[in-house]
Design an enzyme around this catalytic site. Structure first.
Site, PDB file in Angstrom:
ATOM      1  N   LYS A 108      44.688  20.220   4.677  1.00 16.43           N
ATOM      2  CA  LYS A 108      44.086  21.010   3.802  1.00 16.43           C
ATOM      3  C   LYS A 108      43.740  20.933   3.358  1.00 16.43           C
ATOM      4  CE  LYS A 108      44.215  25.231   1.143  1.00 16.43           C
ATOM      5  NZ  LYS A 108      44.042  24.303  -0.161  1.00 16.43           N
ATOM      6  N   ASN A 109      44.688  20.601   2.577  1.00 15.94           N
ATOM      7  CA  ASN A 109      44.380  19.827   0.669  1.00 15.94           C
ATOM      8  C   ASN A 109      43.295  18.353   0.514  1.00 15.94           C
ATOM      9  OD1 ASN A 109      44.469  21.840  -1.302  1.00 15.94           O
ATOM     10  ND2 ASN A 109      46.486  21.769  -1.658  1.00 15.94           N
ATOM     11  N   CYS A 112      42.921  30.434  -5.216  1.00 17.16           N
ATOM     12  CA  CYS A 112      43.826  30.986  -4.698  1.00 17.16           C
ATOM     13  C   CYS A 112      44.142  31.795  -6.650  1.00 17.16           C
ATOM     14  CB  CYS A 112      45.080  30.570  -5.089  1.00 17.16           C
ATOM     15  SG  CYS A 112      45.890  30.557  -3.338  1.00 17.16           S
ATOM     16  N   ARG A 168      42.889  28.571 -14.563  1.00 15.77           N
ATOM     17  CA  ARG A 168      42.850  27.051 -13.052  1.00 15.77           C
ATOM     18  C   ARG A 168      41.422  26.058 -14.099  1.00 15.77           C
ATOM     19  NH1 ARG A 168      43.765  27.744  -7.290  1.00 15.77           N
ATOM     20  NH2 ARG A 168      43.682  26.093  -7.394  1.00 15.77           N
ATOM     21  N   ASP A 218      53.301  24.624  -4.559  1.00 16.90           N
ATOM     22  CA  ASP A 218      53.471  25.044  -3.587  1.00 16.90           C
ATOM     23  C   ASP A 218      54.112  25.570  -2.757  1.00 16.90           C
ATOM     24  OD1 ASP A 218      50.855  24.408  -4.250  1.00 16.90           O
ATOM     25  OD2 ASP A 218      49.565  23.210  -3.616  1.00 16.90           O
ATOM     26  N   ARG A 237      43.493  30.721   5.275  1.00 16.90           N
ATOM     27  CA  ARG A 237      42.577  29.991   3.959  1.00 16.90           C
ATOM     28  C   ARG A 237      42.764  28.439   4.482  1.00 16.90           C
ATOM     29  NH1 ARG A 237      43.369  30.306  -1.699  1.00 16.90           N
ATOM     30  NH2 ARG A 237      42.887  27.962  -1.324  1.00 16.90           N
TER      31      ARG A 237
END
Ligand code: EPZ
Length: 443
Positions: free
Chosen positions: A48-49, A143, A148, A331, A423
């Protein structure tokens, strides 16, 4: 290429925080009938990232790009919607194979609402600024893990000659010319490292990023950019050197397997007292987790591109501290906390990356976990078993942790706010069912 509508003169250091979720809550839930060991094989999807950075990165190319192994998850779907609204021709040639042709891109403003729906929309800043010297992107969502900021991204853009300002909830970055520079990050940041690489690919001269993040995603994005003609060296180390080139050409590139998804199924196998072969992984990327699971007494067998995880006896307590790669990934912190909640003895987990990533612990406590949080440390006293309860996914990985907890607890657990999970996890219900898990999604 585009006429500049706004001439920017205000330069402000950006320390914005974002608390926007941008995603509507729904009544969708997972219903899990847990207490059974998971067994069999599961194949890991593309990361995903990486995907959410590579899709914007494709805009740097003058000709079409083809990305393979693209996971079908909602964050990727949002990225595709953004491109479509910007008049980029983007289509699946077959499942997982995405063709992107940005030759008719309509401008450098990313649709506001879509950008606020996900964190990774900030990669459009680096890609558009790098190619068109102008970008307007709403403050990113994603999230809520606490503070952040994106000050290090902005610091990098400004070092290369851009001016930035925050206007109407969006960051506007503009440059007459981008010139290679030395960028020293005050904080190791995955996003800032990738964003500055994107921005520097076509800058004049050499950019050096010091104190760069070293995650596998960084290396994969650098390899993709190099396959397009970029000159990037050192990705995966503290220092990355980028020699700017005048043009980048399309390429076909396959995304690496998702390290965190792989970790999720590995922990799921151990936590359900199961025996699972996790396929399509890069074992080197999993070393921090395999080492920790081995230390806890979980059975591990590594293949070339697979890892078998099997239960031997009640896991032992452990000490875990999250750190940038190659340390233990933040994560995976909710996943390991969930496993440690039934380990023998008292474990400690220290979260050093995000300042608010223990919210899921209140949910886990509803299922009987005995955990005390003090600042950035969780003290976990192992209980014999978790029991079912209605819980919610407080963020993406927290949601995956709840799925694991539900599979551990004998009886029926309902998990709400599952849009978080979707997601980032491709076909999670199908994959868990493939391992014999009793999970249904109720819409
Ligand atoms: C990426 O977020 C991942 N997201 C996150 O994964 C992951 O938790 C995180 O890296 C750390 O590994 C994506 O790749 C889309 P950072 P990112 O910049 O890049 C501070 C998931 O579950 N910081 O490496 O936004 C920041 O506050 C998600 O898949 C600054 O101070 O994270 C944090 O403490 C959640 N200034 C630390 O650095 C900045 O400008 C690491 O953040 C940027 C970051």
């Amino acid at each position: 290429m585009f006429s500049k509508i706004v001439k920017l003169v205000v330069v402000r250091p950006c320390t914005h925080q974002c608390f926007m979720e941008g995603v509507t809550h729904t009544l969708e839930k997972y219903i899990i009938n847990g207490g059974f060991p998971l067994q069999g094989e599961v194949t890991i999807s593309g990361a995903k990232n990486v995907a959410v950075a590579m899709i914007p990165a494709a805009l740097l190319s003058d000709t079409p790009c083809v990305l393979e192994n693209v996971p079908d998850i909602s964050d990727v779907r949002i990225m595709i919607d953004i491109l479509k609204q910007m008049n980029v021709d983007v289509q699946y040639k077959e499942p997982g194979v995405l063709a992107i042709d940005s030759s008719h891109l309509s401008g450098t403003t990313v649709p506001y609402e879509l950008a606020t729906k996900m964190r990774a929309s900030y990669y459009f800043l680096g890609a558009l600024l790098g190619k068109y010297h102008h970008a307007e992107v709403a403050l990113p969502g994603g999230c809520n893990l606490g503070n952040r900021p994106i000050d290090q991204h902005i610091k990098g853009f400004e070092a290369l000659g851009a001016e930035t300002e925050l206007k109407g909830g969006a960051i506007i970055a503009d440059a007459t010319e981008l010139t290679g520079a030395s960028v020293f990050f005050d904080q190791v940041s995955v996003g800032a490292t990738i964003n500055v690489m994107l921005c520097a690919c076509k800058a004049k001269g050499t950019t050096t990023i010091e104190n760069a993040a070293k995650e596998p995603h960084i290396v994969d994005i650098a390899n993709f950019l190099n396959s397009m003609g970029a000159k990037i060296k050192g990705a995966g180390t503290d220092t990355i050197k980028i020699v700017g080139v005048s043009e980048l050409k399309g390429s076909t590139y396959s995304i690496i397997p998702d390290q965190i998804e792989a970790g999720t199924y590995m922990v799921m196998a151990a936590a359900t007292k199961g025996d699972v072969l996790v396929k399509n992984v890069i074992p080197r990327h999993m070393e921090c987790l395999t080492a920790k699971l081995t230390e806890m007494g979980i059975g591990i067998e590594e293949g070339d591109d697979s890892i078998r995880v099997y239960y031997k006896k009640r896991p032992k307590k452990a000490m875990v501290k999250t750190l940038p790669y190659p340390g233990f990934p933040t994560d995976m912190q909710p996943l390991i906390v969930t496993l440690l909640s039934v380990a023998e003895g008292t474990s400690t987990v220290t979260e050093t990356v995000w300042d608010s990533r223990f919210k899921f612990i209140d949910e886990l406590k509803k299922m009987g976990a005995d955990i005390n949080v003090s600042g950035n440390m969780a003290m976990i006293t192992g209980v014999d078993e978790l029991y079912p309860a209605p819980v919610k996914a407080t963020d993406l990985r927290a949601g995956a942790a709840m799925v694991i907890a539900g599979l551990m607890a004998r009886g029926t657990t309902e998990i709400y706010d599952i849009y978080h999970v979707e997601r980032g996890y491709e076909r999670i219900v199908e994959k868990v069912k493939g391992l014999g898990g009793d999970i249904q999604k109720e819409v």
